[in-house]
Design an enzyme around this catalytic site. Structure first.
Site, PDB file in Angstrom:
ATOM      1  N   HIS A  96       0.795  -1.231   0.000  1.00 31.39           N
ATOM      2  CA  HIS A  96       0.000   0.000   0.000  1.00 31.39           C
ATOM      3  C   HIS A  96       0.822   1.273   0.000  1.00 31.39           C
ATOM      4  O   HIS A  96       0.279   2.363  -0.075  1.00 31.39           O
ATOM      5  CB  HIS A  96      -0.929   0.012   1.217  1.00 31.39           C
TER       6      HIS A  96
HETATM    7  C1  UD1 Z   1      -0.599   5.525   6.613  1.00 27.76           C
HETATM    8  C2  UD1 Z   1       0.729   6.032   7.157  1.00 27.76           C
HETATM    9  C3  UD1 Z   1       1.766   4.922   7.236  1.00 27.76           C
HETATM   10  C4  UD1 Z   1       1.197   3.681   7.905  1.00 27.76           C
HETATM   11  C5  UD1 Z   1      -0.095   3.283   7.234  1.00 27.76           C
HETATM   12  C6  UD1 Z   1      -0.701   2.072   7.881  1.00 27.76           C
HETATM   13  C7  UD1 Z   1       1.178   8.357   6.584  1.00 27.76           C
HETATM   14  C8  UD1 Z   1       1.964   9.297   5.734  1.00 27.76           C
HETATM   15  N1  UD1 Z   1       1.320   7.066   6.313  1.00 27.76           N
HETATM   16  O1  UD1 Z   1      -0.425   5.216   5.245  1.00 27.76           O
HETATM   17  O2  UD1 Z   1       2.864   5.377   7.997  1.00 27.76           O
HETATM   18  O3  UD1 Z   1       2.139   2.641   7.810  1.00 27.76           O
HETATM   19  O4  UD1 Z   1      -1.000   4.386   7.334  1.00 27.76           O
HETATM   20  O5  UD1 Z   1      -1.657   1.468   7.083  1.00 27.76           O
HETATM   21  O6  UD1 Z   1       0.490   8.783   7.471  1.00 27.76           O
HETATM   22  N2  UD1 Z   1      -8.239   5.400   2.978  1.00 27.76           N
HETATM   23  C9  UD1 Z   1      -9.536   4.928   2.900  1.00 27.76           C
HETATM   24  N3  UD1 Z   1     -10.053   4.310   4.000  1.00 27.76           N
HETATM   25  C10 UD1 Z   1      -9.347   4.147   5.143  1.00 27.76           C
HETATM   26  C11 UD1 Z   1      -8.006   4.600   5.192  1.00 27.76           C
HETATM   27  C12 UD1 Z   1      -7.472   5.234   4.093  1.00 27.76           C
HETATM   28  O7  UD1 Z   1     -10.202   5.059   1.877  1.00 27.76           O
HETATM   29  O8  UD1 Z   1      -9.878   3.596   6.108  1.00 27.76           O
HETATM   30  C13 UD1 Z   1      -7.670   6.141   1.844  1.00 27.76           C
HETATM   31  C14 UD1 Z   1      -7.409   7.602   2.269  1.00 27.76           C
HETATM   32  O9  UD1 Z   1      -8.533   8.398   2.081  1.00 27.76           O
HETATM   33  C15 UD1 Z   1      -6.245   7.985   1.392  1.00 27.76           C
HETATM   34  C16 UD1 Z   1      -5.528   6.664   1.124  1.00 27.76           C
HETATM   35  O10 UD1 Z   1      -6.404   5.611   1.505  1.00 27.76           O
HETATM   36  O11 UD1 Z   1      -6.695   8.534   0.193  1.00 27.76           O
HETATM   37  C17 UD1 Z   1      -4.212   6.555   1.867  1.00 27.76           C
HETATM   38  O12 UD1 Z   1      -4.460   6.623   3.257  1.00 27.76           O
HETATM   39  P1  UD1 Z   1      -3.438   7.432   4.217  1.00 27.76           P
HETATM   40  O13 UD1 Z   1      -3.966   7.414   5.581  1.00 27.76           O
HETATM   41  O14 UD1 Z   1      -3.135   8.764   3.592  1.00 27.76           O
HETATM   42  O15 UD1 Z   1      -2.060   6.668   4.119  1.00 27.76           O
HETATM   43  P2  UD1 Z   1      -1.705   5.112   4.312  1.00 27.76           P
HETATM   44  O16 UD1 Z   1      -1.193   4.604   3.023  1.00 27.76           O
HETATM   45  O17 UD1 Z   1      -2.812   4.373   4.952  1.00 27.76           O
END
Ligand code: UD1
Length: 360
Positions: free
Chosen positions: A210
């Site tokens: 991811h």
């Molecule tokens: C984040 C953390 C990373 C951690 C990971 C665990 C940052 C920069 N990175 O990365 O350190 O290892 O979490 O999984 O903070 N989204 C959904 N539903 C959710 C969660 C996320 O749709 O429940 C979408 C968000 O809207 C976003 C994308 O997924 O567009 C990425 O999510 P984000 O929280 O930005 O970063 P992660 O890749 O999850």
């Protein structure tokens, strides 16, 4: 008066670590802890499922901030967290890991002169293009108490002139693993495309992928191509970030050996780790869980986050190409049961004792 500890969490790995520390902390009458959830992860299986499975105390507030660019997410959290801190007046702010939630809380607290405690301090990739590296380095340099999960982390803090306020506690993720491994249960798997139930095969590999670095269509295709050639099916719970891209890749090419499923909770994930032939991942948490379980891991990144796991072929870096991944998966590992670099399973207790020593 009890020490008021505001713990800020937002993403999956933080829920796991906070769970063990919060449970242990509830035994200490001199500490009163309350949780703020930034909302960074919000789908049921990315958040609530963890609170239920791990009996984490409900957050007093969920800020509901997620998505957008790094700047959009971090700045919205910064403003909202400052308000919470002003209203609730914590004595210290307790933070885990390297997410945008962590950085935002560290910045907000430091400008209000509230001491920050950082768990998992000192982890370093030395990659300035890795967003998590920026978050961890900044948080460490803001924090008043730095708690390293490994001795290597402590060495890194020393090299950066931070040793005075740093110590080794062990890794609460290891505590969580020891506490929950026997409760692990086969996850209910559902196809990301149509939601239909997927039966867990007898033998399987476990893939998670991811990170920002691995989400371009070319890279994702190369990873799925490698997985498609393996001798057993590959279970791939897909982070919401990758859902559309994985669906597109699966539609364009027939990756029949890859079972792309919706995200699963913690206990289901532990089951997959414990029973997988091998783990292939770009997650820092899963690298460590594979190590705890003695299962060989291939890491889809070009930098080390947890060098302790990279001994005796137990965890190998692979560039995300078909050949790179398959090469790394071919070598066999050696597991020395006496090699325990993540502590003795009492990191949560050590963390609380360090907090007590410093702030009570
Ligand atoms: C984040 C953390 C990373 C951690 C990971 C665990 C940052 C920069 N990175 O990365 O350190 O290892 O979490 O999984 O903070 N989204 C959904 N539903 C959710 C969660 C996320 O749709 O429940 C979408 C968000 O809207 C976003 C994308 O997924 O567009 C990425 O999510 P984000 O929280 O930005 O970063 P992660 O890749 O999850």
């Amino acid at each position: 008066m009890a020490l008021e500890v505001m713990t800020v969490v937002g993403a999956r790995p933080q829920f796991i670590k906070a769970a063990v520390v919060s449970h242990e902390m509830s035994e200490y009458s001199k500490i009163h802890e309350f949780l703020i959830h930034t909302g960074q992860h919000y789908d049921y299986n990315m958040s609530e499922a963890f609170f239920e499975e791990l009996s984490i105390p409900a957050p007093v507030v969920n800020l509901g901030i997620s998505g957008g660019s790094h700047a959009e997410m971090t700045s919205a959290m910064l403003v909202a967290l400052e308000k919470c801190m002003l209203e609730m007046g914590p004595n210290i702010v307790l933070l885990y890991g390297d997410t945008n939630s962590t950085l935002a809380a560290a910045l907000a607290a430091s400008k209000l002169h509230i001491p920050v405690v950082h768990v998992e301090a000192g982890a370093r990739t030395r990659s300035k293009t890795n967003p998590e590296e920026i978050n961890r380095v900044c948080t460490d340099h803001i924090a008043s108490l730095l708690l390293a999960s490994t001795e290597t982390g402590l060495d890194n803090l020393k090299a950066e002139g931070l040793i005075e306020h740093s110590c080794f506690t062990g890794d609460p993720m290891y505590d969580a693993y020891l506490k929950n491994a026997s409760l692990a249960k086969p996850p209910v798997l559902s196809n990301i495309d149509d939601g239909n139930t997927v039966t867990l095969p007898q033998g399987f590999y476990y893939l998670t992928c991811h990170r920002e670095e691995n989400t371009s269509p070319d890279v994702l295709n190369a990873i799925l191509e490698a997985m498609n050639t393996l001798d057993f099916p590959v279970i791939y719970p897909v982070h919401p970030r990758n859902r559309a891209k994985v669906l597109e890749a699966m539609e364009n090419k027939a990756f029949g050996n890859v079972y792309a499923v919706n995200p699963i909770g913690y206990l289901g994930s532990l089951y997959l780790v414990n029973h997988a032939k091998q783990v292939v991942t770009d997650s820092g948490g899963l690298q460590r869980e594979a190590f705890f379980a003695g299962v060989k891991c291939t890491t889809l990144l070009d930098f080390e986050v947890w060098p302790e796991t990279m001994v005796d072929n137990r965890n190998l870096l692979a560039s995300p190409t078909r050949a790179g991944i398959l090469n790394a998966m071919q070598s066999s590992q050696h597991v020395d049961p006496d090699y325990l670099p993540f502590g003795d399973g009492h990191a949560a207790r050590n963390i609380i004792e360090e907090i007590t020593r410093s702030f009570i």
